[in-house]
Design a protein around this motif. Structure first.
Motif, PDB file in Angstrom:
ATOM      1  N   CYS A  14       0.910  -1.118  -0.039  1.00  0.00           N
ATOM      2  CA  CYS A  14      -0.310   0.484  -0.446  1.00  0.00           C
ATOM      3  C   CYS A  14       1.285   1.454  -0.260  1.00  0.00           C
ATOM      4  CB  CYS A  14      -0.956   0.384   1.461  1.00  0.00           C
ATOM      5  SG  CYS A  14      -2.602   1.285   1.058  1.00  0.00           S
ATOM      6  N   GLY A  62       4.008  -1.521 -19.676  1.00  0.00           N
ATOM      7  CA  GLY A  62       3.649  -0.093 -18.448  1.00  0.00           C
ATOM      8  C   GLY A  62       4.633  -0.016 -17.391  1.00  0.00           C
ATOM      9  N   THR A  63       4.529   1.533 -16.681  1.00  0.00           N
ATOM     10  CA  THR A  63       5.582   2.181 -16.013  1.00  0.00           C
ATOM     11  C   THR A  63       4.441   2.623 -15.280  1.00  0.00           C
ATOM     12  OG1 THR A  63       5.769   3.694 -17.593  1.00  0.00           O
ATOM     13  CG2 THR A  63       6.818   2.170 -17.226  1.00  0.00           C
ATOM     14  N   GLY A  64       3.285   1.912 -14.823  1.00  0.00           N
ATOM     15  CA  GLY A  64       2.393   2.887 -13.147  1.00  0.00           C
ATOM     16  C   GLY A  64       2.595   2.247 -11.902  1.00  0.00           C
ATOM     17  N   SER A  65       2.220   2.605 -11.130  1.00  0.00           N
ATOM     18  CA  SER A  65       2.181   2.579  -9.868  1.00  0.00           C
ATOM     19  C   SER A  65       2.294   0.910  -9.888  1.00  0.00           C
ATOM     20  CB  SER A  65       0.812   2.568  -8.414  1.00  0.00           C
ATOM     21  OG  SER A  65       1.085   3.702  -8.231  1.00  0.00           O
ATOM     22  N   LEU A 125     -10.852   0.122  -8.491  1.00  0.00           N
ATOM     23  CA  LEU A 125      -9.530  -0.368  -9.803  1.00  0.00           C
ATOM     24  C   LEU A 125     -10.010  -1.683  -9.620  1.00  0.00           C
ATOM     25  CD1 LEU A 125      -7.286   2.491  -8.164  1.00  0.00           C
ATOM     26  CD2 LEU A 125      -7.600   1.721 -10.584  1.00  0.00           C
ATOM     27  N   LYS A 150      -7.571  -4.484 -17.307  1.00  0.00           N
ATOM     28  CA  LYS A 150      -7.755  -4.182 -18.807  1.00  0.00           C
ATOM     29  C   LYS A 150      -7.249  -5.794 -19.079  1.00  0.00           C
ATOM     30  CE  LYS A 150      -5.518  -0.694 -19.937  1.00  0.00           C
ATOM     31  NZ  LYS A 150      -5.110  -0.033 -21.230  1.00  0.00           N
ATOM     32  N   ASN A 156      -6.842   6.145 -20.426  1.00  0.00           N
ATOM     33  CA  ASN A 156      -6.256   4.550 -20.719  1.00  0.00           C
ATOM     34  C   ASN A 156      -7.015   3.464 -21.221  1.00  0.00           C
ATOM     35  OD1 ASN A 156      -7.646   4.835 -18.370  1.00  0.00           O
ATOM     36  ND2 ASN A 156      -6.658   3.017 -17.930  1.00  0.00           N
ATOM     37  N   ARG A 164      -1.848   9.733 -10.775  1.00  0.00           N
ATOM     38  CA  ARG A 164      -1.762   8.791  -9.214  1.00  0.00           C
ATOM     39  C   ARG A 164       0.187   9.316  -9.353  1.00  0.00           C
ATOM     40  NH1 ARG A 164      -4.257   6.276  -4.899  1.00  0.00           N
ATOM     41  NH2 ARG A 164      -2.303   5.285  -3.919  1.00  0.00           N
ATOM     42  N   GLN A 166       6.975  -0.783  -8.735  1.00  0.00           N
ATOM     43  CA  GLN A 166       6.455  -1.866  -7.054  1.00  0.00           C
ATOM     44  C   GLN A 166       7.559  -3.118  -8.095  1.00  0.00           C
ATOM     45  OE1 GLN A 166       3.347  -2.091  -5.607  1.00  0.00           O
ATOM     46  NE2 GLN A 166       3.203  -0.024  -3.682  1.00  0.00           N
ATOM     47  N   TRP A 177      -6.158   7.821 -15.778  1.00  0.00           N
ATOM     48  CA  TRP A 177      -7.184   6.725 -16.058  1.00  0.00           C
ATOM     49  C   TRP A 177      -8.593   7.413 -15.121  1.00  0.00           C
ATOM     50  CZ3 TRP A 177      -8.241   5.759 -10.476  1.00  0.00           C
ATOM     51  CH2 TRP A 177      -7.358   5.884  -9.657  1.00  0.00           C
ATOM     52  N   GLY A 229      -2.961  -1.115 -16.203  1.00  0.00           N
ATOM     53  CA  GLY A 229      -3.935  -1.117 -15.478  1.00  0.00           C
ATOM     54  C   GLY A 229      -5.248  -1.125 -16.020  1.00  0.00           C
ATOM     55  N   PHE A 230      -6.640  -0.520 -15.656  1.00  0.00           N
ATOM     56  CA  PHE A 230      -7.589  -0.457 -15.127  1.00  0.00           C
ATOM     57  C   PHE A 230      -8.767   0.383 -15.892  1.00  0.00           C
ATOM     58  CE2 PHE A 230      -5.081  -1.955 -11.466  1.00  0.00           C
ATOM     59  CZ  PHE A 230      -5.082  -3.755 -11.606  1.00  0.00           C
TER      60      PHE A 230
HETATM   61  O1  N01 Z   1      -1.999   0.748 -14.059  1.00  0.00           O
HETATM   62  P1  N01 Z   1      -2.165   2.130 -14.250  1.00  0.00           P
HETATM   63  P2  N01 Z   1      -1.591   0.198 -12.782  1.00  0.00           P
HETATM   64  N1  N01 Z   1       0.680  -0.208 -24.169  1.00  0.00           N
HETATM   65  O2  N01 Z   1      -3.200   2.534 -15.174  1.00  0.00           O
HETATM   66  C1  N01 Z   1       0.463   1.598 -19.337  1.00  0.00           C
HETATM   67  C2  N01 Z   1      -3.647   1.744  -7.410  1.00  0.00           C
HETATM   68  N2  N01 Z   1      -2.124   1.099  -7.361  1.00  0.00           N
HETATM   69  O3  N01 Z   1      -2.586  -0.953 -12.222  1.00  0.00           O
HETATM   70  O4  N01 Z   1      -0.025   5.985 -19.112  1.00  0.00           O
HETATM   71  C3  N01 Z   1       2.164   0.792 -23.867  1.00  0.00           C
HETATM   72  O5  N01 Z   1      -1.896   3.207 -13.478  1.00  0.00           O
HETATM   73  C4  N01 Z   1      -0.055   2.663 -18.879  1.00  0.00           C
HETATM   74  O6  N01 Z   1       1.001   3.847 -20.363  1.00  0.00           O
HETATM   75  P3  N01 Z   1       0.267   5.185 -20.519  1.00  0.00           P
HETATM   76  C5  N01 Z   1      -3.187   3.544  -7.598  1.00  0.00           C
HETATM   77  O7  N01 Z   1      -4.229   4.149  -7.819  1.00  0.00           O
HETATM   78  C6  N01 Z   1      -2.429   1.455  -5.797  1.00  0.00           C
HETATM   79  O8  N01 Z   1       0.172   0.771 -12.002  1.00  0.00           O
HETATM   80  O9  N01 Z   1      -1.273   4.687 -19.924  1.00  0.00           O
HETATM   81  N3  N01 Z   1       1.756   0.814 -22.104  1.00  0.00           N
HETATM   82  C7  N01 Z   1       0.548   2.825 -17.774  1.00  0.00           C
HETATM   83  O10 N01 Z   1       2.030   3.164 -17.371  1.00  0.00           O
HETATM   84  C8  N01 Z   1      -2.641   3.139  -9.546  1.00  0.00           C
HETATM   85  O11 N01 Z   1      -2.756   4.623  -9.833  1.00  0.00           O
HETATM   86  C9  N01 Z   1      -0.605   0.615  -5.826  1.00  0.00           C
HETATM   87  O12 N01 Z   1       0.528   5.802 -21.746  1.00  0.00           O
HETATM   88  C10 N01 Z   1       0.513   0.789 -21.616  1.00  0.00           C
HETATM   89  C11 N01 Z   1       0.407   1.323 -17.395  1.00  0.00           C
HETATM   90  O13 N01 Z   1       0.545   0.339 -18.652  1.00  0.00           O
HETATM   91  C12 N01 Z   1      -4.011   2.723 -10.182  1.00  0.00           C
HETATM   92  O14 N01 Z   1      -3.890   1.496  -8.855  1.00  0.00           O
HETATM   93  C13 N01 Z   1      -0.263  -0.138  -6.692  1.00  0.00           C
HETATM   94  C14 N01 Z   1      -0.745  -0.107 -22.490  1.00  0.00           C
HETATM   95  C15 N01 Z   1      -0.833   1.582 -16.813  1.00  0.00           C
HETATM   96  O15 N01 Z   1      -0.727   2.377 -15.258  1.00  0.00           O
HETATM   97  C16 N01 Z   1      -3.309   2.024 -11.558  1.00  0.00           C
HETATM   98  O16 N01 Z   1      -1.782   1.261 -11.185  1.00  0.00           O
HETATM   99  C17 N01 Z   1      -0.682  -0.219  -7.702  1.00  0.00           C
HETATM  100  C18 N01 Z   1      -0.185  -0.650 -23.688  1.00  0.00           C
HETATM  101  N4  N01 Z   1      -1.351  -0.574 -24.703  1.00  0.00           N
HETATM  102  C19 N01 Z   1      -1.982   0.373  -8.204  1.00  0.00           C
HETATM  103  N5  N01 Z   1      -1.660   0.163 -21.982  1.00  0.00           N
HETATM  104  C20 N01 Z   1      -0.518   1.086  -4.164  1.00  0.00           C
HETATM  105  O17 N01 Z   1      -1.371   1.232  -3.065  1.00  0.00           O
HETATM  106  C21 N01 Z   1      -1.599   0.588 -20.260  1.00  0.00           C
HETATM  107  N6  N01 Z   1      -0.113   0.981 -20.312  1.00  0.00           N
HETATM  108  C22 N01 Z   1       1.236   1.424  -4.360  1.00  0.00           C
END
Ligand code: N01
Length: 546
Positions: free
Chosen positions: A65, A193-196, A153, A157, A507, A338, A200, A502, A389-390
């Motif tokens: 978290c 992908g390079t989200g959260s 979330l 996807k 997204n 985020r 991690q 998102w 992501g979602f």
């Molecule tokens: O998803 P994201 P997540 N081709 O949507 C990329 C919560 N969370 O699962 O930015 C290539 O953030 C996309 O690229 P872009 C938190 O609220 C919390 O990581 O769309 N790339 C992005 O880089 C968080 O914000 C915790 O250009 C593609 C990535 O995939 C939310 O959940 C931990 C693509 C998606 O990142 C979501 O996080 C984890 C494609 N076709 C999550 N499609 C904690 O509490 C998507 N991407 C710490």
């Protein structure tokens, strides 16, 4: 104004339960506990084999978290609160899942939860005033109320890359990680992908893999977590002051105390002092960097100072200047996607076995049987991890066939973006509640605080209806229109809508661009909800049998 409608037709079919609750994560578990305590019958349907919601599914390496554990806890039971001991500043996914299992056992919740069951449809029968709920097991349940505890979330996807079906290696989604874990030792691995989630997972996968290829479309701002054990001093202070701290959090705009929101302007602060403030918060770790100044989220120039601070940190950490430039976000304001919280993310790119591929320059063309092909290279891979992501905020709701008055589908009603009153109900769908629905603070607050506030509000609402022998509550079009306009107005006064996040549905191809969470502040939002209730549910139409 409260509108009273007297029902003409008495209820024909007796409902089997007072409430169906969809989902057994933080929201569903607490909702069940609240309703039971008030003497309502409730049945929870949960797709997974166990409780936990997001913490059941997201078992990827490094999942934890980014809200501090002491704050990311239920507050409804003082005994629970005092007996549970978090071990780390930021709890890991296994620890949070243990907590939720403990909650389920402690309050004997499982007997009303049906696992491995997905709700496929919920159709409102106007003549009987009941929701007919259908599940993946072919069951039908009638309920007076339907409460969606489906999470913001939770609808991942699906990877839709050309050629994926012919990939000879293995592929995974962070959002549906195998329970037995994955050993990447000796493998060539791609993370897309390079989200959260990716941020991690990447440092940990990099330690195992022979080579890790990170495919980045949009770089993210990430701050160091500085995780560690909860010290006895912190614990003692928390034990002494927790009630006061929590009260303060609930009354604030962002109910996360560790954000420590400052009330001074970045632009009005001399540059050296501003840098010191950023540096101090960077060292403290976690999301507090976002709270350094009050104008970061409303003023581009102020925001630029924070964005530049993070970019400088990235350049300091990633040794290869070309890699650092790719990792540094430049085309959207700091904090408007985020904010990510990491452990060693940028430094991971200094490892010999890690490569960063910038998809803005060289997009993915296809997955191949051997790996993956971009516009200028082919990569041989053993495994691909999709951290893509979602379909956030609405996806989990619109994938269920929910039909309200006149058979109108929720998906249809929300085809230009979600419309709710307070994020709790949507006009035309009586007796259907959404916990942390779009139009409420939800993901812009502390989810546990937001969930408790909504579940308490819904529980009080159901009690109010029962006491007055009312059978139906529904948001009015007028209240909904006014609320949607307000949600948009406050969002448009910030920099948030400038990012392709998102939060605005950017997204998901084809999703209407609407800022979905409410950013007007949790404290004032919660006061508004209380005021609505105190005025006899102003903005809702309530109806009773004669
Ligand atoms: O998803 P994201 P997540 N081709 O949507 C990329 C919560 N969370 O699962 O930015 C290539 O953030 C996309 O690229 P872009 C938190 O609220 C919390 O990581 O769309 N790339 C992005 O880089 C968080 O914000 C915790 O250009 C593609 C990535 O995939 C939310 O959940 C931990 C693509 C998606 O990142 C979501 O996080 C984890 C494609 N076709 C999550 N499609 C904690 O509490 C998507 N991407 C710490």
């Amino acid at each position: 104004m409260v509108i009273w409608i007297m029902a003409d037709t008495p209820s024909k079919a007796a409902a089997e339960v007072d409430a169906v609750i969809v989902g057994a994560g933080f929201a569903g578990l607490y909702m069940l506990h609240r309703l039971r305590g008030l003497g309502f019958s409730a049945r929870v349907f949960e797709a997974a084999t166990g409780v936990g919601g997001t913490w059941y599914w997201n078992r990827y390496p490094g999942a934890r978290c980014d809200v501090e554990s002491l704050e990311y806890s239920y507050t409804f039971s003082e005994e629970l609160d005092r007996e549970w001991r978090w071990t780390e500043r930021y709890a890991s996914q296994p620890e949070i899942l243990r907590y939720l299992n403990h909650v389920a056992d402690r309050f004997d919740l499982r007997r009303d939860i049906q696992f491995e069951t997905t709700v496929t449809a919920a159709v409102f029968a106007e003549a009987q005033n009941v929701w007919n709920v259908e599940t993946s097991r072919g069951e039908r349940v009638q309920a007076k109320f339907c409460i969606m505890a489906t999470g913001c979330l939770s609808s991942a996807k699906k990877p839709d890359f050309k050629g994926l079906e012919d990939f000879a290696g293995k592929w995974y989604q962070t959002s549906h990680w195998p329970h037995e874990g994955v050993d990447f030792s000796g493998q060539r691995v791609a993370v897309i992908g390079t989200g959260s989630s990716a941020i991690q997972a990447i440092p940990i996968i990099a330690e195992q893999a022979a080579h890790l290829f990170v495919f980045q479309r949009t770089p993210n701002y990430s701050v160091p977590a500085r995780n560690g054990p909860i010290t006895p001093e912190v614990m003692d202070d928390w034990n002494l002051n927790r009630a006061r701290y929590r009260q303060r959090a609930r009354a604030s705009a962002f109910p996360i105390l560790s954000i420590d929101m400052a009330d001074r302007s970045a632009l009005a602060t001399p540059p050296e002092e501003r840098e010191r403030a950023y540096e101090e918060r960077w060292q403290r770790g976690g999301v507090c960097l976002a709270g350094a100044f009050s104008d970061l989220i409303v003023n581009q120039e102020a925001n630029d100072t924070a964005a530049e601070f993070v970019r400088a940190k990235i350049r300091e950490t990633a040794r290869d200047p070309a890699v650092a430039e790719k990792l540094a976000p430049k085309d959207y304001p700091f904090g408007t996607k985020r904010l990510c919280v990491d452990t060693g993310y940028y430094a991971t790119f200094n490892r010999e076995n890690v490569s960063l591929i910038d998809l803005r320059c060289t997009p993915i063309e296809a997955v191949t049987p051997q790996g993956l092909r971009t516009s200028d290279a082919s990569f041989e891979l053993d495994s691909i991890v999709f951290a893509t992501g979602f379909d956030a905020m609405t996806g989990a709701l619109t994938k269920i066939d929910i039909r309200g008055n006149g058979g109108v589908a929720l998906k249809e009603k929300w085809s230009s973006g979600p419309r709710t009153f307070l994020g709790i109900m949507t006009a035309g769908f009586p007796n259907l509640f959404t916990i942390t629905g779009p139009g409420s603070p939800s993901v812009l607050s502390n989810m546990v605080v937001a969930i408790e506030q909504h579940a308490d509000w819904i529980a009080s609402c159901l009690t109010y209806l029962r006491e007055r022998q009312l059978v139906k509550i529904e948001a009015t079009e007028q209240a909904e229109n006014e609320w949607v306009a307000h949600v948009n107005e406050v969002a448009n006064a910030t920099l948030y809508p400038r990012a392709n996040s998102w939060y605005v549905g950017a997204n998901v191809p084809g999703k209407p661009r609407v800022f979905m969470p409410y950013i007007g502040g949790f404290g004032s939002y919660s006061e508004k909800c209380d005021e609505v209730a105190e005025k006899g549910y102003a903005g809702f139409a309530l109806s009773a049998h004669r």
